[in-house]
Write a protein that holds these residues in place. Structure first.
Motif, PDB file in Angstrom:
ATOM      1  N   HIS A  14      62.662  48.765  53.752  1.00 26.60           N
ATOM      2  CA  HIS A  14      61.468  48.073  53.284  1.00 26.60           C
ATOM      3  C   HIS A  14      61.280  46.837  54.171  1.00 26.60           C
ATOM      4  O   HIS A  14      61.799  46.787  55.289  1.00 26.60           O
ATOM      5  CB  HIS A  14      61.635  47.743  51.804  1.00 26.60           C
ATOM      6  N   ASP A  15      60.528  45.836  53.768  1.00 23.33           N
ATOM      7  CA  ASP A  15      60.407  44.634  54.578  1.00 23.33           C
ATOM      8  C   ASP A  15      59.763  43.509  53.781  1.00 23.33           C
ATOM      9  O   ASP A  15      59.452  43.654  52.597  1.00 23.33           O
ATOM     10  CB  ASP A  15      59.650  44.915  55.890  1.00 23.33           C
ATOM     11  N   ASP A  16      59.555  42.389  54.453  1.00 26.27           N
ATOM     12  CA  ASP A  16      58.912  41.222  53.857  1.00 26.27           C
ATOM     13  C   ASP A  16      57.565  40.984  54.535  1.00 26.27           C
ATOM     14  O   ASP A  16      57.188  39.841  54.803  1.00 26.27           O
ATOM     15  CB  ASP A  16      59.802  39.987  54.010  1.00 26.27           C
ATOM     16  N   VAL A  71      51.606  51.817  41.676  1.00 28.39           N
ATOM     17  CA  VAL A  71      52.207  52.561  40.564  1.00 28.39           C
ATOM     18  C   VAL A  71      53.597  51.994  40.286  1.00 28.39           C
ATOM     19  O   VAL A  71      54.613  52.666  40.494  1.00 28.39           O
ATOM     20  CB  VAL A  71      52.262  54.075  40.864  1.00 28.39           C
ATOM     21  N   PRO A  72      53.674  50.754  39.789  1.00 28.27           N
ATOM     22  CA  PRO A  72      54.984  50.125  39.598  1.00 28.27           C
ATOM     23  C   PRO A  72      55.872  50.863  38.611  1.00 28.27           C
ATOM     24  O   PRO A  72      57.099  50.736  38.671  1.00 28.27           O
ATOM     25  CB  PRO A  72      54.623  48.720  39.086  1.00 28.27           C
ATOM     26  N   GLN A  73      55.278  51.650  37.736  1.00 32.70           N
ATOM     27  CA  GLN A  73      56.082  52.425  36.785  1.00 32.70           C
ATOM     28  C   GLN A  73      56.862  53.544  37.472  1.00 32.70           C
ATOM     29  O   GLN A  73      57.794  54.106  36.891  1.00 32.70           O
ATOM     30  CB  GLN A  73      55.193  53.018  35.690  1.00 32.70           C
ATOM     31  N   GLU A  74      56.524  53.848  38.721  1.00 28.68           N
ATOM     32  CA  GLU A  74      57.171  54.937  39.453  1.00 28.68           C
ATOM     33  C   GLU A  74      58.433  54.483  40.189  1.00 28.68           C
ATOM     34  O   GLU A  74      59.217  55.319  40.623  1.00 28.68           O
ATOM     35  CB  GLU A  74      56.196  55.539  40.456  1.00 28.68           C
ATOM     36  N   GLY A  75      58.612  53.189  40.379  1.00 25.15           N
ATOM     37  CA  GLY A  75      59.787  52.742  41.106  1.00 25.15           C
ATOM     38  C   GLY A  75      59.538  51.431  41.822  1.00 25.15           C
ATOM     39  O   GLY A  75      58.510  50.764  41.617  1.00 25.15           O
ATOM     40  N   SER A  76      60.460  51.066  42.672  1.00 28.14           N
ATOM     41  CA  SER A  76      60.339  49.821  43.435  1.00 28.14           C
ATOM     42  C   SER A  76      61.180  49.925  44.691  1.00 28.14           C
ATOM     43  O   SER A  76      62.074  50.766  44.796  1.00 28.14           O
ATOM     44  CB  SER A  76      60.809  48.626  42.596  1.00 28.14           C
ATOM     45  N   LEU A  77      60.868  49.068  45.646  1.00 28.09           N
ATOM     46  CA  LEU A  77      61.650  48.945  46.869  1.00 28.09           C
ATOM     47  C   LEU A  77      61.998  47.480  47.081  1.00 28.09           C
ATOM     48  O   LEU A  77      61.238  46.590  46.701  1.00 28.09           O
ATOM     49  CB  LEU A  77      60.874  49.491  48.076  1.00 28.09           C
ATOM     50  N   LEU A  78      63.135  47.237  47.718  1.00 28.78           N
ATOM     51  CA  LEU A  78      63.604  45.882  47.962  1.00 28.78           C
ATOM     52  C   LEU A  78      63.725  45.630  49.463  1.00 28.78           C
ATOM     53  O   LEU A  78      64.204  46.504  50.201  1.00 28.78           O
ATOM     54  CB  LEU A  78      64.975  45.671  47.314  1.00 28.78           C
ATOM     55  N   PRO A  79      63.323  44.447  49.935  1.00 33.53           N
ATOM     56  CA  PRO A  79      63.529  44.133  51.354  1.00 33.53           C
ATOM     57  C   PRO A  79      65.018  43.991  51.643  1.00 33.53           C
ATOM     58  O   PRO A  79      65.726  43.248  50.962  1.00 33.53           O
ATOM     59  CB  PRO A  79      62.789  42.801  51.532  1.00 33.53           C
ATOM     60  N   ALA A  80      65.492  44.717  52.646  1.00 31.09           N
ATOM     61  CA  ALA A  80      66.927  44.729  52.952  1.00 31.09           C
ATOM     62  C   ALA A  80      67.297  43.852  54.143  1.00 31.09           C
ATOM     63  O   ALA A  80      68.461  43.493  54.307  1.00 31.09           O
ATOM     64  CB  ALA A  80      67.396  46.158  53.202  1.00 31.09           C
ATOM     65  N   PRO A 118      64.211  22.087  58.702  1.00 30.53           N
ATOM     66  CA  PRO A 118      65.670  21.956  58.618  1.00 30.53           C
ATOM     67  C   PRO A 118      66.227  21.147  59.781  1.00 30.53           C
ATOM     68  O   PRO A 118      65.573  20.959  60.812  1.00 30.53           O
ATOM     69  CB  PRO A 118      66.154  23.404  58.652  1.00 30.53           C
ATOM     70  N   GLU A 119      67.478  20.716  59.600  1.00 32.10           N
ATOM     71  CA  GLU A 119      68.135  19.887  60.601  1.00 32.10           C
ATOM     72  C   GLU A 119      68.891  20.738  61.620  1.00 32.10           C
ATOM     73  O   GLU A 119      69.208  21.905  61.368  1.00 32.10           O
ATOM     74  CB  GLU A 119      69.122  18.939  59.916  1.00 32.10           C
ATOM     75  N   VAL A 120      69.192  20.140  62.769  1.00 35.62           N
ATOM     76  CA  VAL A 120      70.015  20.802  63.789  1.00 35.62           C
ATOM     77  C   VAL A 120      71.332  21.241  63.146  1.00 35.62           C
ATOM     78  O   VAL A 120      71.992  20.471  62.447  1.00 35.62           O
ATOM     79  CB  VAL A 120      70.270  19.864  64.979  1.00 35.62           C
ATOM     80  N   GLY A 121      71.690  22.469  63.370  1.00 33.79           N
ATOM     81  CA  GLY A 121      72.905  23.038  62.812  1.00 33.79           C
ATOM     82  C   GLY A 121      72.679  23.860  61.562  1.00 33.79           C
ATOM     83  O   GLY A 121      73.521  24.699  61.208  1.00 33.79           O
ATOM     84  N   ASP A 122      71.574  23.653  60.846  1.00 31.05           N
ATOM     85  CA  ASP A 122      71.288  24.439  59.647  1.00 31.05           C
ATOM     86  C   ASP A 122      71.020  25.897  60.021  1.00 31.05           C
ATOM     87  O   ASP A 122      70.464  26.196  61.087  1.00 31.05           O
ATOM     88  CB  ASP A 122      70.056  23.898  58.917  1.00 31.05           C
ATOM     89  N   TRP A 123      71.420  26.789  59.139  1.00 36.44           N
ATOM     90  CA  TRP A 123      71.081  28.201  59.279  1.00 36.44           C
ATOM     91  C   TRP A 123      69.779  28.475  58.527  1.00 36.44           C
ATOM     92  O   TRP A 123      69.590  27.976  57.404  1.00 36.44           O
ATOM     93  CB  TRP A 123      72.193  29.087  58.706  1.00 36.44           C
ATOM     94  N   VAL A 124      68.921  29.289  59.142  1.00 40.09           N
ATOM     95  CA  VAL A 124      67.631  29.639  58.549  1.00 40.09           C
ATOM     96  C   VAL A 124      67.593  31.148  58.353  1.00 40.09           C
ATOM     97  O   VAL A 124      67.785  31.911  59.311  1.00 40.09           O
ATOM     98  CB  VAL A 124      66.464  29.185  59.461  1.00 40.09           C
ATOM     99  N   GLY A 125      67.356  31.579  57.123  1.00 42.50           N
ATOM    100  CA  GLY A 125      67.252  33.004  56.819  1.00 42.50           C
ATOM    101  C   GLY A 125      65.804  33.444  56.840  1.00 42.50           C
ATOM    102  O   GLY A 125      64.963  32.889  56.127  1.00 42.50           O
ATOM    103  N   LEU A 126      65.504  34.417  57.685  1.00 43.43           N
ATOM    104  CA  LEU A 126      64.142  34.882  57.874  1.00 43.43           C
ATOM    105  C   LEU A 126      63.932  36.256  57.248  1.00 43.43           C
ATOM    106  O   LEU A 126      64.768  37.154  57.383  1.00 43.43           O
ATOM    107  CB  LEU A 126      63.815  34.978  59.367  1.00 43.43           C
ATOM    108  N   GLY A 127      62.783  36.427  56.590  1.00 46.96           N
ATOM    109  CA  GLY A 127      62.321  37.752  56.198  1.00 46.96           C
ATOM    110  C   GLY A 127      61.453  38.318  57.300  1.00 46.96           C
ATOM    111  O   GLY A 127      60.710  37.581  57.959  1.00 46.96           O
ATOM    112  N   LEU A 128      61.538  39.621  57.508  1.00 50.43           N
ATOM    113  CA  LEU A 128      60.901  40.250  58.665  1.00 50.43           C
ATOM    114  C   LEU A 128      59.928  41.344  58.250  1.00 50.43           C
ATOM    115  O   LEU A 128      60.048  41.933  57.174  1.00 50.43           O
ATOM    116  CB  LEU A 128      61.968  40.842  59.583  1.00 50.43           C
ATOM    117  N   SER A 129      58.976  41.622  59.124  1.00 54.36           N
ATOM    118  CA  SER A 129      57.979  42.666  58.899  1.00 54.36           C
ATOM    119  C   SER A 129      58.150  43.785  59.916  1.00 54.36           C
ATOM    120  O   SER A 129      58.392  43.519  61.101  1.00 54.36           O
ATOM    121  CB  SER A 129      56.570  42.073  59.018  1.00 54.36           C
ATOM    122  N   HIS A 130      58.025  45.017  59.454  1.00 55.32           N
ATOM    123  CA  HIS A 130      58.045  46.241  60.256  1.00 55.32           C
ATOM    124  C   HIS A 130      59.452  46.665  60.678  1.00 55.32           C
ATOM    125  O   HIS A 130      59.958  46.268  61.741  1.00 55.32           O
ATOM    126  CB  HIS A 130      57.146  46.129  61.483  1.00 55.32           C
TER     127      HIS A 130
END
Length: 430
Positions: free
Chosen positions: A290-292, A304-313, A390-402
Motif C-alpha cells: 500500500h502507500d501514503d 467499500v470499507p466494510q470489505e476490508g482495509s489496507l495499511l501503508p507498510a 527538526p534539528e541536525v541529527g534528528d531522524w525523520v520518518g517519511l511516508g511514500l507514494s507509489h
C-alpha cells in the motif's frame, strides 16, 4: 516455490551493496544478521534506510486474499511491484493462484525461486525469451505460464519461434482487451476475433481466455471502468458461444489493479455460466505494501470499507544533516532513495537523539535533490507558518507514494516489527 532457493537468500553476505544496513554487519550473512534481531534505531543502521512494517505487510496480504475469495475470484498478484520472492511466498501461502509478471526477466526470477504459475501481462514476441519459456514448459510439467496476445503479427511471431523450437506443450494465451487511447490490447471485438482466429490457426498456442487492465483507461472513473469490464465480460461470453475454448479445461477472465478491484468483483460476479469452469483472476500488486499517497487515495476500500482495509507498510528514515537557514532542514534522502513520480514524501514522525518521538504535522517536503529532501514548515498550516523543522541529527520518518518506484531502489529492505525489532530482510531482484 522452492524452499531451498528461498533459504539460500539467508546465505548472502552483507556488504557495500546494501545501503542502510549496519556497517559492522559487513561479512555477516543475512541469516545471522536476522537472528540478531537488531533494533532499527540502536542497532547500527545508517540513514537513509527504507523499512517495511511486518504487521502491515501481513495485514495487506490477508486482506486482499479474503476479498478475492469472498467474491469468487483467484488472486494472481502482480510481482513486478516488489520483485521480492519472499513476498511472493507470503502471497502464495495466503492462497494466491500464482504470480503476475510483466517481462521475461521477471519470469526468470520467479522461476529461479520455483514459482509454478505465472501470468505474463504482455505479448511475448522475443525469440530468445520464447525459446527459454518453451524449455521451461518442457522441463517442468507442473509449470504453467499464461500470457497476453493482442495482435495477429504477434501471434505469427510467437508461432514462428515456437514451431522452430519444437516443444510439445503449447503456450497458453488470453486475448488482451484494451481501449482507444489506453495501453496495449486490441481496441474492439472485431480485432479481438481476428487475434483469436490467428491463435486457433496455430498448434503452438492455446487460447484459454481474455484479460486486460482497466487502470490505464483514459479518464478512468467508475462508469468508464465498469463499461470496459462489461465489454471484457461480453467478449469472453461471445468467444465461448463460438466454441473457442473447446480445448481448455477452464476459461480465464482477468483484470484488476489496486484501484478498481471492487468494480472487477462486481462485474465478474454477473458473468453467466459458460461451457467450462471460469477462473476469475484479479491481478492487483501495489496492495502488498500500500502507500501514503497514490494508493491511499484510490484504494477501493475507501468506497467499500466494510470489505476490508489496507495499511501503508513503507517508512523511509532519513537524518537531518543541515539547517542552513531558518525554516529549512535538509535530510539525507532524495531522488536516488525514494519515489517521487506520484507525489512527494510526507513527513510523518521526528525522532531526536534521545529517542523522543513527535509527529510530523505542520512539516512538508517541498522539493527533492538527488540525495537531499527539503523539509520546511507547511505553508498551508495557517498563520503560525507550520511546525519548526527538526534539528541536525534528528531522524525523520517519511511516508511514500507509489510502491513500484520504491521497491526498485532498495535491494535489501529491513522488515520491522512495531517495537522497532528488525525481524527479516526482504531481497528484491530488479
Amino acid at each position: 516455490m522452492s524452499t531451498a532457493a528461498l533459504d539460500q537468500l539467508a546465505d548472502e553476505v552483507i556488504d557495500h551493496r546494501f545501503k542502510g544496513l549496519p556497517p559492522d554487519a559487513a561479512g555477516v550473512t543475512v541469516g545471522r544478521l536476522r537472528a540478531q534481531r537488531r533494533d532499527l534505531f540502536t542497532g547500527g543502521f545508517t540513514t537513509p534506510v527504507l523499512t517495511l512494517s511486518a504487521e502491515a505487510v501481513e495485514h495487506n496480504v490477508r486482506s486482499l486474499d479474503r476479498f478475492a475469495s469472498r467474491h469468487g475470484m483467484v488472486l494472481a498478484p502482480h510481482g513486478k511491484t516488489s520483485m521480492a520472492p519472499q513476498l511472493f511466498q507470503r502471497q502464495l501461502d495466503a492462497g494466491a493462484w500464482g504470480i503476475t509478471l510483466a517481462v521475461p526477466h521477471q519470469v526468470r526470477v520467479a522461476r529461479a525461486f520455483g514459482v509454478r504459475r505465472v501470468f505474463l501481462a504482455n505479448e511475448l514476441v522475443d525469440p530468445a525469451a520464447l525459446t527459454w519459456l518453451s524449455g521451461e514448459l518442457e522441463e517442468d510439467a507442473e509449470f504453467r505460464c499464461v500470457c497476453y496476445v493482442d495482435s495477429v503479427r504477434g501471434v505469427e511471431l510467437m508461432d514462428d519461434t515456437l514451431r522452430a523450437v519444437g516443444g510439445n506443450r503449447p503456450v497458453e494465451v488470453v486475448v488482451e482487451l484494451g481501449a482507444p487511447g489506453a495501453r496495449s490490447g486490441v481496441r474492439d471485438a472485431r480485432q479481438a476475433a481476428a487475434v483469436a482466429d490467428a491463435v486457433e490457426g496455430t498448434e503452438s498456442l492455446l487460447l484459454v481466455g481474455v484479460g486486460g487492465y482497466e487502470g490505464e483507461l483514459p479518464d478512468a472513473d467508475g462508469d468508464t471502468v465498469r463499461e470496459w469490464l462489461n465489454a471484457l465480460s461480453s467478449l469472453v461470453v461471445e468467444f465461448d458461444k463460438e466454441g473457442r475454448f473447446a480445448d481448455t479445461p477452464e476459461i480465464i477472465i482477468s483484470a484488476g489493479g489496486s484501484a478498481w478491484f471492487d468494480a472487477v468483483a462486481e462485474v465478474f460476479e454477473e458473468l453467466p455460466d459458460l461451457s467450462r469452469p471460469v477462473c476469475k483472476m484479479l491481478r492487483s500488486g501495489a496492495y502488498i505494501s500500500h502507500d501514503d499517497g497514490r494508493y491511499r487515495g484510490v484504494t477501493p476500500f475507501r468506497r467499500v470499507p466494510q470489505e476490508g482495509s489496507l495499511l501503508p507498510a513503507f517508512r523511509l528514515w532519513a537524518q537531518v544533516v543541515s539547517r542552513p537557514e531558518p525554516g529549512l532542514a535538509l535530510i539525507n534522502a532524495g531522488k536516488r532513495d525514494l519515489s517521487y513520480d506520484l507525489g512527494l514524501p510526507e513527513v510523518q514522525v521526528i525522532r531526536n537523539a534521545r529517542g523522543a518521538v513527535r509527529g510530523g504535522a505542520g512539516l512538508v517536503v517541498s522539493r527533492l535533490a538527488d540525495q537531499h529532501a527539503f523539509v520546511v514548515p507547511d505553508p498551508e498550516a495557517g498563520a503560525d507558518g507550520g511546525a519548526e523543522p527538526p534539528e541536525v541529527g534528528d531522524w525523520v520518518g517519511l511516508g511514500l507514494s507509489h510502491p513500484c518506484t520504491i521497491f526498485e531502489k532498495w535491494p535489501l529492505i529491513p522488515l520491522v516489527a512495531g517495537d522497532g525489532t528488525v525481524t527479516d530482510y526482504i531481497r528484491t531482484f530488479f
